[in-house]
Design an enzyme around this catalytic site. Structure first.
Site, mmCIF file in Angstrom:
data_model
loop_
_atom_site.group_PDB
_atom_site.id
_atom_site.type_symbol
_atom_site.label_atom_id
_atom_site.label_comp_id
_atom_site.label_asym_id
_atom_site.label_seq_id
_atom_site.Cartn_x
_atom_site.Cartn_y
_atom_site.Cartn_z
ATOM 1 N N ASN A 36 0.830 -1.211 0.000
ATOM 2 C CA ASN A 36 0.000 0.000 0.000
ATOM 3 C C ASN A 36 0.861 1.256 0.000
ATOM 4 O OD1 ASN A 36 -3.029 -0.459 0.131
ATOM 5 N ND2 ASN A 36 -2.285 -2.002 1.565
ATOM 6 N N ARG B 182 4.452 0.064 25.708
ATOM 7 C CA ARG B 182 3.770 0.682 24.574
ATOM 8 C C ARG B 182 3.975 2.205 24.586
ATOM 9 N NH1 ARG B 182 0.438 -1.987 21.267
ATOM 10 N NH2 ARG B 182 0.021 -3.941 22.303
ATOM 11 N N HIS C 168 -7.950 -0.356 6.390
ATOM 12 C CA HIS C 168 -8.340 -1.593 7.076
ATOM 13 C C HIS C 168 -9.044 -2.495 6.067
ATOM 14 C CE1 HIS C 168 -9.407 -4.186 10.393
ATOM 15 N NE2 HIS C 168 -10.608 -4.291 9.863
HETATM 16 C C1 GRF Z 1 -3.301 -4.613 3.955
HETATM 17 O O1 GRF Z 1 -4.264 -5.556 3.636
HETATM 18 C C2 GRF Z 1 -3.874 -3.560 4.866
HETATM 19 O O2 GRF Z 1 -5.205 -3.288 4.615
HETATM 20 C C3 GRF Z 1 -3.730 -4.195 6.224
HETATM 21 O O3 GRF Z 1 -2.519 -4.901 6.181
HETATM 22 C C4 GRF Z 1 -2.190 -5.217 4.830
HETATM 23 C C5 GRF Z 1 -0.859 -4.596 4.569
HETATM 24 O O4 GRF Z 1 -0.339 -4.918 3.305
HETATM 25 N N1 GRF Z 1 -3.826 -3.189 7.256
HETATM 26 P P1 GRF Z 1 0.882 -4.075 2.728
HETATM 27 O O5 GRF Z 1 1.995 -4.108 3.777
HETATM 28 O O6 GRF Z 1 0.426 -2.693 2.433
HETATM 29 O O7 GRF Z 1 1.299 -4.822 1.491
#
Ligand code: GRF
Length: 209
Positions: A14, A65, A109
């Site tokens: 992403n 945390r 998400h």
């Molecule tokens: C994606 O499916 C995102 O929605 C979720 O974790 C995954 C991450 O994939 N939060 P990437 O690291 O972006 O390939």
């Protein structure tokens, strides 16, 4: 020119989609840094190859945390972010951290929120027998996976789907959805009103007296 800091934990596909769209579409923004909580995160290699500054703040080096989030915040703020983009950043964040970036931190998400918050969303969707699944980009608030939604993408759940086939179908949409949402933020077109997001047709005019 807006500064974007992207947080990843792993593959970073992403993040890659956002970087590529920003470059291809010449947004008035730059990726100021990609930061990971895992030194071995694959996505760091892509960022480094593009000449994007990277940093690692490893959660395993911190006793609590709160201490980790404080160190992460300090590192992020070195890059003067206008926007923090969580892209597969697999950490539950403390309330002070979330508050510090209120209105300027987005997450993606992999479900049609409010359905299926938390982990294992694709299997949850299959088990629930829903006909449609997808992904949501939302502003981050203290309650996990509950902030105001900016945009959603939908895919069908097909007979015989496994967690992997469904995840792959959703991911294709994520790679279009996240750049679209981040671009709207960069263009000042997102307004949070009463806990909902309103998308302006064009950027808000500066208010004059
Ligand atoms: C994606 O499916 C995102 O929605 C979720 O974790 C995954 C991450 O994939 N939060 P990437 O690291 O972006 O390939």
């Amino acid at each position: 020119m807006k500064n974007i800091v992207i947080l990843i934990s792993g593959r970073g596909s992403n993040m890659e989609a956002v970087v590529r769209a920003l470059d291809a579409e010449q947004w008035p923004a730059r990726i100021a840094a990609v930061i990971s909580n895992k030194p071995e995160a694959k996505g760091l290699e892509f960022a480094q190859a593009r000449g994007i500054p990277t940093a690692v703040v490893a959660n395993k080096d911190f006793a609590s945390r709160a201490e980790f989030d404080a160190a992460l915040q300090e590192t992020i703020d070195c890059f003067s972010p206008d926007l923090v983009v969580l892209a597969g950043f697999m950490r539950i964040l403390t309330a002070p951290f979330v508050e510090h970036y209120a209105g300027r931190m987005l997450n993606i998400h992999p479900s049609l929120l409010p359905l299926f918050p938390g982990l294992g969303t694709h299997q949850q969707a299959i088990d629930a027998g829903v006909a449609e699944h997808g992904a949501t980009v939302h502003f981050v608030t203290a309650e996990l996976d509950h902030g105001p939604a900016v945009a959603q993408a939908r895919v069908p759940v097909l007979p015989g789907d496994t967690e992997d086939t469904l995840a792959a179908r959703v991911l294709i949409e994520e790679h279009k959805l996240y750049p679209t949402a981040v671009r709207l933020f960069v263009e000042d077109r997102l307004v949070i009103e009463d806990g909902n997001v309103r998308i302006l047709d064009r950027a808000a005019e500066p208010t004059s007296i």
